[in-house]
Design an enzyme around this catalytic site. Sequence first.
Site, short mmCIF file in Angstrom:
data_model
loop_
_atom_site.label_atom_id
_atom_site.label_comp_id
_atom_site.label_asym_id
_atom_site.label_seq_id
_atom_site.Cartn_x
_atom_site.Cartn_y
_atom_site.Cartn_z
N TYR A 40 -49.06 35.19 -19.63
CA TYR A 40 -50.42 35.64 -19.89
C TYR A 40 -51.17 35.91 -18.60
O TYR A 40 -50.70 35.56 -17.51
CB TYR A 40 -51.17 34.61 -20.76
CG TYR A 40 -51.61 33.36 -20.04
CD1 TYR A 40 -50.68 32.39 -19.65
CD2 TYR A 40 -52.95 33.12 -19.75
CE1 TYR A 40 -51.08 31.24 -19.01
CE2 TYR A 40 -53.37 31.97 -19.11
CZ TYR A 40 -52.42 31.03 -18.73
OH TYR A 40 -52.83 29.89 -18.08
N ARG B 146 -49.37 40.19 -10.72
CA ARG B 146 -48.80 38.90 -11.09
C ARG B 146 -48.15 38.97 -12.47
O ARG B 146 -47.11 38.35 -12.70
CB ARG B 146 -49.85 37.80 -11.06
CG ARG B 146 -49.25 36.42 -11.33
CD ARG B 146 -50.22 35.29 -11.11
NE ARG B 146 -51.36 35.41 -11.99
CZ ARG B 146 -52.46 34.67 -11.88
NH1 ARG B 146 -52.56 33.77 -10.91
NH2 ARG B 146 -53.46 34.83 -12.72
N ARG C 10 -34.64 32.20 -35.39
CA ARG C 10 -34.82 31.31 -34.24
C ARG C 10 -33.49 31.08 -33.56
O ARG C 10 -32.50 30.73 -34.20
CB ARG C 10 -35.40 29.97 -34.72
CG ARG C 10 -35.65 28.98 -33.59
CD ARG C 10 -36.37 27.73 -34.10
NE ARG C 10 -36.65 26.78 -33.02
CZ ARG C 10 -35.80 25.83 -32.62
NH1 ARG C 10 -34.62 25.69 -33.19
NH2 ARG C 10 -36.15 25.02 -31.63
N LYS D 144 -46.62 32.44 -14.87
CA LYS D 144 -47.80 32.12 -15.68
C LYS D 144 -47.45 32.14 -17.16
O LYS D 144 -47.78 33.09 -17.88
CB LYS D 144 -48.94 33.10 -15.34
CG LYS D 144 -50.31 32.62 -15.80
CD LYS D 144 -51.39 33.45 -15.16
CE LYS D 144 -52.75 33.22 -15.78
NZ LYS D 144 -53.27 31.86 -15.61
N1 PMP Z 1 -53.23 27.17 -11.25
C1 PMP Z 1 -53.05 27.08 -12.57
C2 PMP Z 1 -52.11 26.06 -13.10
C3 PMP Z 1 -53.76 27.94 -13.42
O1 PMP Z 1 -53.58 27.86 -14.76
C4 PMP Z 1 -54.67 28.87 -12.89
C5 PMP Z 1 -55.48 29.77 -13.76
N2 PMP Z 1 -54.74 30.58 -14.56
C6 PMP Z 1 -54.82 28.93 -11.49
C7 PMP Z 1 -54.07 28.06 -10.70
C8 PMP Z 1 -55.75 29.91 -10.84
O2 PMP Z 1 -55.24 31.20 -10.88
P1 PMP Z 1 -56.21 32.47 -10.91
O3 PMP Z 1 -57.07 32.36 -9.69
O4 PMP Z 1 -55.29 33.61 -10.82
O5 PMP Z 1 -56.98 32.39 -12.17
#
Ligand code: PMP
Length: 285
Positions: free
Chosen positions: A32, A51, A100, A149
């Site tokens: 995400y 990203r 699944r 992410k």
């Molecule tokens: N670390 C983690 C674990 C996060 O979930 C986030 C936010 N998504 C960030 C750092 C900060 O990333 P960003 O500045 O891209 O939102």
Amino acid sequence: MRTVYVNGDYLPETEAKVSVFDRGFLMADGVYEVTSVLGGKLIDFGGHCKRLSRSLSELEMKNPLSDEEWLAIHRELVARNDITDGMVYLQVTRGNPGDRDFAYPADDVQPTVVLFTQSKPGLAESPVAKVGWKVISIPDARWARRDIKTVQLLYPSMGKMMAKKAGVDDAWFVEDGFVTEGTSNNAYIVKGNKIVTRALSNDILHGITRAAVLRFAKEAQFDVEERNFTIEEAQSADEAFITSASAFVMPVVEIDGKSLGNGTPGNAARRMREIYLEEMRKAAI
Ligand code: PMP
């Protein structure tokens, strides 16, 4: 009612559907991004696109859309939902293989693409930023690929609940004696003119806000040190802060019950928040 985007369609949120066999639902097999909107414009959209591509490629998923197509959908959702300040949430999962199974499905299974908006009027004028956050430290019990992410956010949610129960705003994860990051943000301490934050690796998410803030910090003549720090070092620092796409730069005023400085947001955090918001508003698209 919100208009959301699902696999090519703009739909009222109550009509949007995803299969029970979707691997995002069954296996947290998805990634995400969250992009902030200020004054109806997207903040650092290019960074989030980059990203997203990296997260997908680390999981051997194809990017289903071009950067231009992603931008068009973001803008359409901002317009349809009349968002002035808020966020656009984007999720791509490995889709619905019809059953699944642990193994990834064949390439012809289409990824699921979902986007929705969250309206947060006055997002950048958060009164909390004038007071700062209190944080506690907790063990980092997440998996070892935090650079991707993924939507696998159960431990960060547990961390947020531990913070809530402790009467504070967030938790900082600690691994092998060193702070990794916050539940949903990157962590920093400030000593004199020096800003210290953990170096990039698979141990932390490569924050889009982190990259911008470190760039602006260097331009503003701060010394930037990318290295590990402990909770003890943080507690004796002059100040601390966190960064994320939705909190921007948020001062941290207390760590595990110990106030930093005089317990109010520090100058470096306040200044970096100001510079970040000003520069990013200028560059917003
Ligand atoms: N670390 C983690 C674990 C996060 O979930 C986030 C936010 N998504 C960030 C750092 C900060 O990333 P960003 O500045 O891209 O939102």
